[in-house]
Design a protein around this motif. Structure first.
Motif, PDB file in Angstrom:
ATOM      1  N   ILE A  47       0.841  -1.204   0.000  1.00  0.00           N
ATOM      2  CA  ILE A  47       0.000   0.000   0.000  1.00  0.00           C
ATOM      3  C   ILE A  47       0.874   1.252   0.000  1.00  0.00           C
ATOM      4  N   ALA A  48       1.945   1.220   0.808  1.00  0.00           N
ATOM      5  CA  ALA A  48       2.800   2.400   0.966  1.00  0.00           C
ATOM      6  C   ALA A  48       3.838   2.548  -0.146  1.00  0.00           C
ATOM      7  N   GLY A  49       3.788   1.681  -1.136  1.00  0.00           N
ATOM      8  CA  GLY A  49       4.634   1.854  -2.311  1.00  0.00           C
ATOM      9  C   GLY A  49       6.060   1.360  -2.158  1.00  0.00           C
ATOM     10  N   VAL A  50       6.340   0.673  -1.041  1.00  0.00           N
ATOM     11  CA  VAL A  50       7.691   0.141  -0.837  1.00  0.00           C
ATOM     12  C   VAL A  50       7.893  -1.114  -1.690  1.00  0.00           C
ATOM     13  N   LEU A  51       6.828  -1.887  -1.854  1.00  0.00           N
ATOM     14  CA  LEU A  51       6.864  -3.086  -2.701  1.00  0.00           C
ATOM     15  C   LEU A  51       5.817  -2.954  -3.806  1.00  0.00           C
ATOM     16  N   LYS A  52       6.161  -3.440  -4.991  1.00  0.00           N
ATOM     17  CA  LYS A  52       5.172  -3.482  -6.080  1.00  0.00           C
ATOM     18  C   LYS A  52       4.323  -4.742  -5.910  1.00  0.00           C
ATOM     19  N   PRO A  53       2.998  -4.598  -6.066  1.00  0.00           N
ATOM     20  CA  PRO A  53       2.166  -5.797  -5.943  1.00  0.00           C
ATOM     21  C   PRO A  53       2.350  -6.708  -7.158  1.00  0.00           C
ATOM     22  N   THR A  54       2.124  -8.005  -6.952  1.00  0.00           N
ATOM     23  CA  THR A  54       2.125  -8.932  -8.078  1.00  0.00           C
ATOM     24  C   THR A  54       0.880  -8.670  -8.931  1.00  0.00           C
ATOM     25  N   SER A  55      -0.247  -8.463  -8.254  1.00  0.00           N
ATOM     26  CA  SER A  55      -1.470  -8.037  -8.937  1.00  0.00           C
ATOM     27  C   SER A  55      -2.415  -7.428  -7.917  1.00  0.00           C
ATOM     28  N   GLY A  56      -3.476  -6.819  -8.420  1.00  0.00           N
ATOM     29  CA  GLY A  56      -4.455  -6.193  -7.538  1.00  0.00           C
ATOM     30  C   GLY A  56      -4.379  -4.683  -7.598  1.00  0.00           C
ATOM     31  N   ARG A  57      -5.265  -4.040  -6.851  1.00  0.00           N
ATOM     32  CA  ARG A  57      -5.407  -2.602  -6.978  1.00  0.00           C
ATOM     33  C   ARG A  57      -5.576  -1.939  -5.609  1.00  0.00           C
ATOM     34  N   VAL A  58      -4.972  -0.771  -5.470  1.00  0.00           N
ATOM     35  CA  VAL A  58      -5.165   0.044  -4.270  1.00  0.00           C
ATOM     36  C   VAL A  58      -5.642   1.422  -4.714  1.00  0.00           C
ATOM     37  N   THR A  59      -6.750   1.893  -4.152  1.00  0.00           N
ATOM     38  CA  THR A  59      -7.190   3.251  -4.462  1.00  0.00           C
ATOM     39  C   THR A  59      -7.248   4.073  -3.175  1.00  0.00           C
ATOM     40  N   MET A  60      -7.014   5.374  -3.347  1.00  0.00           N
ATOM     41  CA  MET A  60      -7.123   6.307  -2.225  1.00  0.00           C
ATOM     42  C   MET A  60      -8.083   7.403  -2.653  1.00  0.00           C
ATOM     43  N   ALA A  61      -9.155   7.566  -1.923  1.00  0.00           N
ATOM     44  CA  ALA A  61     -10.216   8.523  -2.274  1.00  0.00           C
ATOM     45  C   ALA A  61     -10.595   8.390  -3.748  1.00  0.00           C
ATOM     46  N   GLY A  62     -10.704   7.167  -4.208  1.00  0.00           N
ATOM     47  CA  GLY A  62     -11.156   6.900  -5.572  1.00  0.00           C
ATOM     48  C   GLY A  62     -10.068   6.926  -6.632  1.00  0.00           C
ATOM     49  N   GLU A  63      -8.876   7.371  -6.249  1.00  0.00           N
ATOM     50  CA  GLU A  63      -7.789   7.476  -7.215  1.00  0.00           C
ATOM     51  C   GLU A  63      -6.885   6.248  -7.128  1.00  0.00           C
ATOM     52  N   ASP A  64      -6.543   5.708  -8.286  1.00  0.00           N
ATOM     53  CA  ASP A  64      -5.675   4.532  -8.314  1.00  0.00           C
ATOM     54  C   ASP A  64      -4.265   4.915  -7.869  1.00  0.00           C
ATOM     55  N   ILE A  65      -3.805   4.340  -6.766  1.00  0.00           N
ATOM     56  CA  ILE A  65      -2.441   4.646  -6.288  1.00  0.00           C
ATOM     57  C   ILE A  65      -1.558   3.398  -6.329  1.00  0.00           C
ATOM     58  N   THR A  66      -2.025   2.350  -6.995  1.00  0.00           N
ATOM     59  CA  THR A  66      -1.279   1.092  -7.041  1.00  0.00           C
ATOM     60  C   THR A  66       0.137   1.311  -7.568  1.00  0.00           C
ATOM     61  N   GLY A  67       1.111   0.895  -6.776  1.00  0.00           N
ATOM     62  CA  GLY A  67       2.493   0.924  -7.245  1.00  0.00           C
ATOM     63  C   GLY A  67       3.139   2.298  -7.259  1.00  0.00           C
ATOM     64  N   LEU A  68       2.439   3.331  -6.769  1.00  0.00           N
ATOM     65  CA  LEU A  68       3.078   4.648  -6.693  1.00  0.00           C
ATOM     66  C   LEU A  68       4.218   4.594  -5.678  1.00  0.00           C
TER      67      LEU A  68
END
Ligand code: ATP
Ligand code: MG
Length: 260
Positions: A47-68
């Motif tokens: 979630i905190a962007g230290v690791l890239k996910p293998t798959s899946g999605r994280v959004t913050m207030a509706g905005e895609d933040i996956t992998g930021l």
């Protein structure tokens, strides 16, 4: 505020996070519990962007933040602390706080914040802010102590203090109470509650101390083997069959942790 959707993080063939889905509501202090190796820290790191996910999605207030990356999330007010405190030991506690905005946000934000003001002005403002934070955390007397020489619990408090040097919106705390004595743990708990109530911080708290979780957190989410098992109040979680089994499955030590 945060929606995690079917998140996976694999290390080789090992599924540390294995299809976790959860929601963190704005304004809550949400607890994240689960036996050792459940994937809690890995989930935080993704979630905190230290690791890239293998798959899946994280959004913050509706905005895609996956992998930021962490610094981009930092700008959005998403901060985390570490299971192992990572202070700069030869700097004072005050200095450890003063470097946070520059440390994480880089020169650009620095310049935006302070415009053409002289460096002395910047330092004075940061120093005042750092002292205010130490005061808030009831450790003003540690300002000039070297961070390497304070206790483990005080280092955890300093970690929390780092999140207060900027305008955080959501803060992820990884075992902020680990190895901390009861008195200091209460101080940390008080600070979290005040930051939540007075400054509107949302918190996600990983902790093995159920008394601490019970005092602070609603709801509580329980993970095991990379998956979310249950969500509810701590009492509901403790009474959940799957949760009890997950703790039992990893041995007595963990069962005691649940206090079931
Ligand atoms: N970089 C990595 N490479 C390989 N395996 C890893 C890595 N990081 C974590 N793991 C494994 O993933 C699993 C989940 O670890 P994680 O640290 O997320 O658990 P946790 O729930 O935070 O546990 P604890 O309560 O002990 O802190 C563990 O089995 C761990 O050994
Ligand atoms: Mg962990």
């Amino acid at each position: 505020m945060i929606v995690v959707d079917d998140l996976h993080k694999h290390f080789g063939g090992f599924h540390a996070v294995d299809g976790a889905s959860l929601e963190i509501a704005q304004g809550t202090i949400t607890g994240l519990i689960g036996p050792n190796g459940a994937g809690k820290t890995t989930l935080f790191n993704v979630i905190a962007g230290v690791l890239k996910p293998t798959s899946g999605r994280v959004t913050m207030a509706g905005e895609d933040i996956t992998g930021l990356p962490p610094h981009a999330l930092f700008h959005k007010g998403l901060l985390r602390t570490f299971q192992i405190a990572h202070e700069f030991s030869s700097m004072t506690c005050r200095e450890n706080l003063m470097i946070v905005p520059g440390d994480q946000a880089g020169e650009t934000l620095w310049n935006t914040w302070f415009g053409r003001k002289r460096i002395a002005d910047q330092e004075r403002a940061l120093r005042a802010k750092a002292d205010e934070v130490l005061e808030f955390l009831t450790v003003a007397h540690l300002a000039d102590h070297k961070a390497g020489q304070i206790s483990g619990g005080q280092k955890k408090l300093l970690e929390l203090g780092r999140t207060m040097m900027v305008d955080a919106r959501i803060v992820f705390l990884d075992e902020v109470g680990a190895g901390v004595n009861r008195t200091l743990l209460n101080t940390i708990g008080d600070a979290i509650i005040r930051l939540n109530q007075e400054r509107g911080y949302t918190f996600v708290v990983i902790e093995h101390d159920m008394e601490f979780i019970g005092r602070l957190c609603d709801p509580v989410i329980c993970m095991a083997e990379g998956k979310v098992l249950a969500q509810g109040t701590l009492d509901e979680i403790k009474a959940n069959e799957q949760v009890i089994e997950a703790y039992l499955g990893t041995g007595l030590k963990n069962k005691d942790k649940l206090g079931a």
